[in-house]
Write a protein that holds these residues in place. Structure first.
Motif, mmCIF file in Angstrom:
data_model
loop_
_atom_site.group_PDB
_atom_site.id
_atom_site.type_symbol
_atom_site.label_atom_id
_atom_site.label_comp_id
_atom_site.label_asym_id
_atom_site.label_seq_id
_atom_site.Cartn_x
_atom_site.Cartn_y
_atom_site.Cartn_z
ATOM 1 N N PRO A 93 0.818 -1.214 0.000
ATOM 2 C CA PRO A 93 0.000 0.000 0.000
ATOM 3 C C PRO A 93 0.856 1.270 0.000
ATOM 4 O O PRO A 93 2.005 1.257 0.435
ATOM 5 C CB PRO A 93 -0.791 -0.096 1.312
ATOM 6 N N HIS A 108 -10.455 1.000 7.500
ATOM 7 C CA HIS A 108 -9.279 1.468 6.756
ATOM 8 C C HIS A 108 -7.970 1.005 7.398
ATOM 9 O O HIS A 108 -6.969 0.826 6.707
ATOM 10 C CB HIS A 108 -9.267 2.994 6.658
ATOM 11 N N GLN A 110 -7.009 -1.708 8.431
ATOM 12 C CA GLN A 110 -6.546 -3.023 8.005
ATOM 13 C C GLN A 110 -5.432 -2.921 6.965
ATOM 14 O O GLN A 110 -4.614 -3.828 6.839
ATOM 15 C CB GLN A 110 -7.712 -3.840 7.443
ATOM 16 N N ARG A 111 -5.375 -1.829 6.227
ATOM 17 C CA ARG A 111 -4.335 -1.669 5.200
ATOM 18 C C ARG A 111 -2.949 -1.509 5.823
ATOM 19 O O ARG A 111 -1.947 -1.673 5.151
ATOM 20 C CB ARG A 111 -4.655 -0.506 4.259
ATOM 21 N N TRP A 122 -2.934 0.038 -6.167
ATOM 22 C CA TRP A 122 -3.426 1.407 -6.362
ATOM 23 C C TRP A 122 -2.660 2.074 -7.493
ATOM 24 O O TRP A 122 -3.250 2.696 -8.376
ATOM 25 C CB TRP A 122 -3.270 2.195 -5.048
ATOM 26 N N VAL A 136 -8.172 1.927 -0.713
ATOM 27 C CA VAL A 136 -8.171 1.044 0.456
ATOM 28 C C VAL A 136 -8.661 -0.353 0.078
ATOM 29 O O VAL A 136 -8.070 -1.355 0.494
ATOM 30 C CB VAL A 136 -9.011 1.632 1.611
ATOM 31 N N ASP A 139 -5.878 -2.122 -1.551
ATOM 32 C CA ASP A 139 -4.866 -2.479 -0.559
ATOM 33 C C ASP A 139 -5.295 -3.687 0.269
ATOM 34 O O ASP A 139 -4.486 -4.572 0.568
ATOM 35 C CB ASP A 139 -4.568 -1.303 0.370
ATOM 36 N N LEU A 140 -6.569 -3.740 0.647
ATOM 37 C CA LEU A 140 -7.065 -4.871 1.424
ATOM 38 C C LEU A 140 -7.066 -6.145 0.585
ATOM 39 O O LEU A 140 -6.728 -7.223 1.087
ATOM 40 C CB LEU A 140 -8.466 -4.580 1.976
ATOM 41 N N ALA A 143 -3.501 -7.314 0.605
ATOM 42 C CA ALA A 143 -3.106 -7.912 1.888
ATOM 43 C C ALA A 143 -3.715 -9.308 2.073
ATOM 44 O O ALA A 143 -3.054 -10.208 2.592
ATOM 45 C CB ALA A 143 -3.528 -7.000 3.045
#
Length: 169
Positions: A93, A108, A110-111, A122, A136, A139-140, A143
């Motif tokens: 991220p 948010h 969690q990112r 992104w 976000v 990004d999640l 992850a």
């Protein structure tokens, strides 16, 4: 950089890394010296802009050389140092400012479970053309679905994203 605008060549700024740990990010300076001091004024002038992902297409703080560096993502090259010392990853991220993180909603955060990266979903899916929540979500997804193959695909997609400059401002 030095020849076209007064101030240092390198720009240092506190960013938030993995697990919410702050670190000092280093980049080539693309903006006028003291650009951070102008941020609040610009935010107020661009009322519809999300302060959690504040990027202006025609940012008046950018220098002539800075526009080129930013469009080609050359301003990010010093961040390889952060990868070498373990503060960042090659893929992950975007590292955000403390003020941006302070305005996060619960989901948010969690990112921040993974290290920030030089490139990520992104960056290869539109960069500044995406909303904060879209960033976000990407990004999640990263992850939750991390794999060496996903990192390889993102790195390979970074090349055309940088060459075309799509969403880079």
């Amino acid at each position: 950089i030095k020849a076209t605008s007064p101030g240092p060549i390198l720009f240092r700024q506190t960013r938030i890394g993995r697990d919410g740990k702050p670190f000092t990010l280093v980049k080539f300076r693309c903006m006028v010296d003291g650009a951070d001091d102008m941020r609040e004024e610009l935010l107020a002038a661009h009322d519809g802009q999300d302060p959690r992902l504040f990027k202006l297409r025609d940012d008046p703080r950018l220098t002539r050389v800075g526009r080129i560096l930013r469009r080609l993502s050359f301003d990010e090259l010093p961040q390889f140092w952060h990868v070498l010392i373990g503060e960042m990853s090659l893929v992950g991220p975007r590292p955000q400012l403390p003020d941006e993180v302070a305005s996060y909603e619960d989901w948010h955060f969690q990112r921040l479970a993974v290290s920030p990266g030089l490139t990520g979903l992104w960056q290869v899916n539109g960069r500044s053309n995406l909303s904060f929540d879209e960033m976000v979500r990407l990004d999640l997804y990263y992850a939750e679905h991390w794999s060496p193959w996903l990192d390889t695909k993102i790195v390979l997609r970074t090349i055309p994203a940088v060459v075309t400059g799509r969403g880079a401002y």
